[in-house]
Design an enzyme around this catalytic site. Sequence first.
Site, PDB file in Angstrom:
ATOM      1  N   VAL A 139      51.932  17.781  34.561  1.00 61.41           N
ATOM      2  CA  VAL A 139      51.393  18.082  35.895  1.00 61.41           C
ATOM      3  C   VAL A 139      52.532  18.675  36.712  1.00 61.41           C
ATOM      4  O   VAL A 139      53.657  18.221  36.608  1.00 61.41           O
ATOM      5  CB  VAL A 139      50.811  16.826  36.585  1.00 61.41           C
ATOM      6  CG1 VAL A 139      49.553  16.370  35.899  1.00 61.41           C
ATOM      7  CG2 VAL A 139      51.810  15.702  36.607  1.00 61.41           C
ATOM      8  N   CYS A 140      52.261  19.705  37.469  1.00 63.77           N
ATOM      9  CA  CYS A 140      53.360  20.480  38.037  1.00 63.77           C
ATOM     10  C   CYS A 140      52.996  21.090  39.379  1.00 63.77           C
ATOM     11  O   CYS A 140      51.859  21.083  39.778  1.00 63.77           O
ATOM     12  CB  CYS A 140      53.697  21.678  37.161  1.00 63.77           C
ATOM     13  SG  CYS A 140      53.911  21.312  35.459  1.00 63.77           S
ATOM     14  N   THR A 141      54.003  21.699  40.013  1.00 64.71           N
ATOM     15  CA  THR A 141      53.768  22.572  41.156  1.00 64.71           C
ATOM     16  C   THR A 141      54.514  23.881  40.893  1.00 64.71           C
ATOM     17  O   THR A 141      55.689  23.844  40.534  1.00 64.71           O
ATOM     18  CB  THR A 141      54.303  21.938  42.456  1.00 64.71           C
ATOM     19  OG1 THR A 141      53.673  20.673  42.638  1.00 64.71           O
ATOM     20  CG2 THR A 141      54.008  22.835  43.652  1.00 64.71           C
TER      21      THR A 141
END
Length: 392
Positions: A139-141
């Site tokens: 999960v990332c930005t």
Amino acid sequence: MGHWVFLIFAALFSFTSTQFIPPYTEECRTDMYPPNGPTFRGAVSWYTVDLDLPPTKRWTALITNKKTDLVNMIQAIKDLADAFVPSGRLIELVDISLPLVVDTLPNPFKDEIKGIAEVSGIPLGEVVLFNIFYEVFTVCTSIVAEDDKGNLIHGRNLDFGLFLGWDVKNKSWIISEKLKPLVVNLDFKRSNQTIFKSTNFAGYVGMLTGIKPHIFTLTMNERFSLNGGYIGILEWILGQRDGMWMSFLTRSVLENANSYEEAKSRLAQTKLLAPAYFILGGNRTGQGCIITRSRLLSIDVLEIDVKLGRWYVLETNYDHWKEPLFLDDRRTPAMKCMNHTTQTNISLKTMYDVLSTKPVLNKLTTYTTLMQVSEGRLESYIRDCPNPCMPW
Ligand SMILES: *[C@@H]1O[C@H](CO)[C@@H](O)[C@H](O)[C@H]1NC(C)=O
Ligand SMILES: *[C@@H]1O[C@H](CO)[C@@H](O)[C@H](O)[C@H]1NC(C)=O
Ligand SMILES: *[C@@H]1O[C@H](CO)[C@@H](O)[C@H](O)[C@H]1NC(C)=O
Ligand SMILES: *[C@@H]1O[C@H](CO)[C@@H](O)[C@H](O)[C@H]1NC(C)=O
Ligand SMILES: *[C@@H]1O[C@H](CO)[C@@H](O)[C@H](O)[C@H]1NC(C)=O
């Protein structure tokens, strides 16, 4: 769906087993750069990967150096597997069945993975598992922004290890912690010339974050989806192999595409094993986009459009036209800080501030990478999120 279950389970777990205290969010950070203080664990070292070497030899120097950390990481994965399915049956399965999968992978990935197993002494199936892992739990930005002079800036936090075991004592994710020593910057060369650069985990041959200097920048975020999800990966293992691994595609694009447009069309059109978001930046004004992918095709492309006031595009792990899951809204705080920064003041420095603001920075964040295409620059930093801090 998997993501929801994970999140709810993880939420229950952390609320009941730790004295987790808000605030979940904070004011937009400023003056965090150059990286320093308790959110900065350390610098990331550089290694060269020589593409002129045969694939089995390319990773020898790096793996020889990182062997102990890699063995520790794989041991942690095995411990977790044993905790879920006692008596070692799961790992037995991995050791027996995944080595068969390796021969189904396209080259150079097949031979590179074999080379890594050989140098590290880690069983082949476990190296394959390690390489599949990132396709599943990331999960990332990611943000691509254009400053008022038309320079494109690309930043990302890589958040990994959701649900993979919460360390109650240290209030940290076991796998995220084990991963931090494996973060490396790679300079891929051919004929002694840089072809592309990436931030990676030692032992992993796909790409999640990379730059083709002066041409484009690319990051991949996971897209959780009902129709697709992990089914493609399962199908591959079971023998139906007509899609491409997501992070093998990003690697192949970094290695072979020679323009923003070429990268964009390959990322949009190649059939994949699972849905994904590709965040791509080019080298000219307006060249920045989020490609939302299903396994088969591109569902949507959102591009920078300065005339419309859209001077950046930002992706976490939710379709941009939908609301993020209320338990996991990193998008609103990140956008708030981008808006607060303004196009006039966006730079690698201020983007680092945005990526340092909780919960954009959280307990899963292993590294922050900043890229500036016009200078061919990639820099990355290992992160910590001191308490109180959101678990994701
Ligand atoms: C927890 O933190 C302590 C000290 O910070 C460290 O020595 C220990 O290795 C950590 N445990 C794990 C499982 O990461
Ligand atoms: C490769 O390039 C570096 C500098 O970019 C130079 O120092 C080195 O001698 C070169 N090596 C070869 C084999 O050409
Ligand atoms: C931008 O990329 C194109 C390829 O799409 C390349 O021909 C051009 O030289 C690049 N511009 C700069 C300033 O590097
Ligand atoms: C940021 O600005 C954009 C464009 O003006 C706007 O659509 C968006 O709602 C703003 N978001 C936040 C969180 O302030
Ligand atoms: C942009 O940066 C300048 C100099 O650091 C500062 O004076 C100004 O207030 C900033 N503008 C905004 C909108 O934050």
